[in-house]
Design an enzyme around this catalytic site. Structure first.
Site, short mmCIF file in Angstrom:
data_model
loop_
_atom_site.label_atom_id
_atom_site.label_comp_id
_atom_site.label_asym_id
_atom_site.label_seq_id
_atom_site.Cartn_x
_atom_site.Cartn_y
_atom_site.Cartn_z
N ASP A 2 0.80 -1.09 -0.02
CA ASP A 2 0.06 -0.14 -0.15
C ASP A 2 0.92 1.14 -0.11
O ASP A 2 1.85 1.18 0.52
CB ASP A 2 -0.85 -0.09 1.05
CG ASP A 2 -2.29 0.76 1.02
OD1 ASP A 2 -2.43 1.25 -0.24
OD2 ASP A 2 -2.98 1.12 2.19
N HIS A 19 2.53 3.46 -8.96
CA HIS A 19 2.89 2.02 -9.22
C HIS A 19 3.79 1.42 -10.11
O HIS A 19 4.18 0.31 -9.78
CB HIS A 19 1.40 1.75 -10.16
CG HIS A 19 0.08 1.94 -9.34
ND1 HIS A 19 -0.07 1.42 -8.05
CD2 HIS A 19 -1.01 2.61 -9.85
CE1 HIS A 19 -1.52 1.83 -7.57
NE2 HIS A 19 -1.91 2.49 -8.77
N LEU A 113 11.87 -20.12 -4.35
CA LEU A 113 10.98 -19.30 -3.88
C LEU A 113 9.45 -19.50 -4.46
O LEU A 113 9.44 -19.43 -5.70
CB LEU A 113 11.40 -17.81 -3.94
CG LEU A 113 10.40 -16.84 -3.69
CD1 LEU A 113 10.11 -16.77 -2.05
CD2 LEU A 113 10.87 -15.38 -4.02
C1 FPP Z 1 -1.72 -0.30 -3.35
O1 FPP Z 1 -1.45 1.20 -3.34
C2 FPP Z 1 -1.33 -0.84 -4.67
C3 FPP Z 1 -1.89 -1.46 -5.70
C4 FPP Z 1 -3.42 -1.18 -5.87
C5 FPP Z 1 -1.02 -1.78 -6.86
C6 FPP Z 1 0.10 -2.69 -6.45
C7 FPP Z 1 0.89 -2.99 -7.87
C8 FPP Z 1 2.04 -2.87 -7.95
C9 FPP Z 1 3.22 -2.62 -6.95
C10 FPP Z 1 2.78 -3.16 -9.40
C11 FPP Z 1 3.42 -4.34 -9.79
C12 FPP Z 1 3.15 -5.84 -9.01
C13 FPP Z 1 3.25 -6.96 -9.35
C14 FPP Z 1 3.43 -8.13 -8.51
C15 FPP Z 1 3.07 -7.42 -10.76
P1 FPP Z 1 -2.51 2.12 -3.50
O2 FPP Z 1 -2.76 2.62 -4.94
O3 FPP Z 1 -3.73 2.24 -2.84
O4 FPP Z 1 -1.80 3.45 -2.71
P2 FPP Z 1 -2.62 4.68 -1.91
O5 FPP Z 1 -3.13 3.86 -0.58
O6 FPP Z 1 -1.45 5.65 -1.40
O7 FPP Z 1 -3.52 5.29 -2.72
#
Ligand code: FPP
Length: 227
Positions: A2, A19, A113
């Site tokens: 997050d 992201h 892993l």
């Molecule tokens: C949550 O942060 C994150 C996501 C919804 C996306 C996570 C995706 C990645 C890290 C990209 C690649 C990953 C893989 C494993 C292929 P948020 O957007 O909710 O952050 P915020 O709370 O600050 O808005």
């Protein structure tokens, strides 16, 4: 994982920049597990609820997943990583589903892993899905036990997680591995996911190593069993 959105906003950038930075942090986490001999890592990449985000953000994430599959899988395979995807696969576009199936088949023989990527995943979805799948094989209510249902859950055959690390400062589970986390230790940090470092992951593991896990027993029972 997050905090990607806030990481970008703090820099005056759009959320997709966060992201992309988050994807780099994924590499740090995988590297850390390989280096430390951690057997399983499950990443919550996209929840069942994330489909309701603005369409541009969903589209960016889908493109990012596709690109990561294209660019990272062969290297992960070379490093002995076994990749599996958990979640409602049919929610994804066919191109992404095909790449997921290819990545799983390519890496199926690896054992350094176990990397599980949760996409269109929800803990409640997992439990309902397991119930449906079990009932399809045996409609007998007596056949429903913790063991039999567990064999139909998304991480069937893999150990329950020892440690949950949640970045981004919130203290909640957000519909992640609800069934599997009955005895998982939790570790929360305000660090935004793109800022995660090897050092902080090490701190989380060190903190975990100092905890007493009682699994419903008393401290005396645990120490008695160890001696
Ligand atoms: C949550 O942060 C994150 C996501 C919804 C996306 C996570 C995706 C990645 C890290 C990209 C690649 C990953 C893989 C494993 C292929 P948020 O957007 O909710 O952050 P915020 O709370 O600050 O808005």
């Amino acid at each position: 994982m997050d905090g990607n959105g806030r990481w970008a906003e703090q820099r005056g950038s759009i959320r997709s920049v966060g992201h992309r930075a988050g994807a780099k942090a994924v590499q740090i986490a995988i590297e850390f597990c390989l280096e430390q001999g951690i057997g399983s890592l499950t990443l919550f990449a996209f929840s069942s609820e994330n489909w309701n985000r603005p369409p541009e953000e969903v589209s960016t994430l889908m493109k990012l997943f596709l690109r990561m599959l294209d660019t990272e899988i062969e290297e992960l395979h070379r490093r002995g990583v076994r990749i599996r995807f958990i979640g409602q696969r049919s929610d994804f576009a066919i191109e992404l589903r095909d790449k997921m199936a290819w990545a799983e088949a390519l890496t199926a023989g690896n054992s350094q892993l176990n990397l599980n990527i949760a996409g269109s995943y929800g803990g409640r979805w997992d439990i309902v899905n397991a119930c449906r799948s079990l009932l399809a094989s045996s409609p007998d209510p007596e056949a429903i036990t913790e063991d039999s249902l567990g064999r139909h859950m998304a991480l069937a055959g893999q150990p329950d997680p020892d440690l949950l690390i949640r970045t981004g400062g919130d203290f909640r589970i957000s519909n992640f591995l609800l069934w599997q986390m009955a005895y998982t230790e939790f570790w929360f940090t305000p660090t935004l996911w793109p800022d995660i470092t090897r050092k902080e992951l090490m701190q989380a593991v060190a903190d975990f190593a100092g905890r007493e896990r009682r699994f419903g027993l008393t401290s005396e029972q645990i120490h008695g069993e160890q001696s």
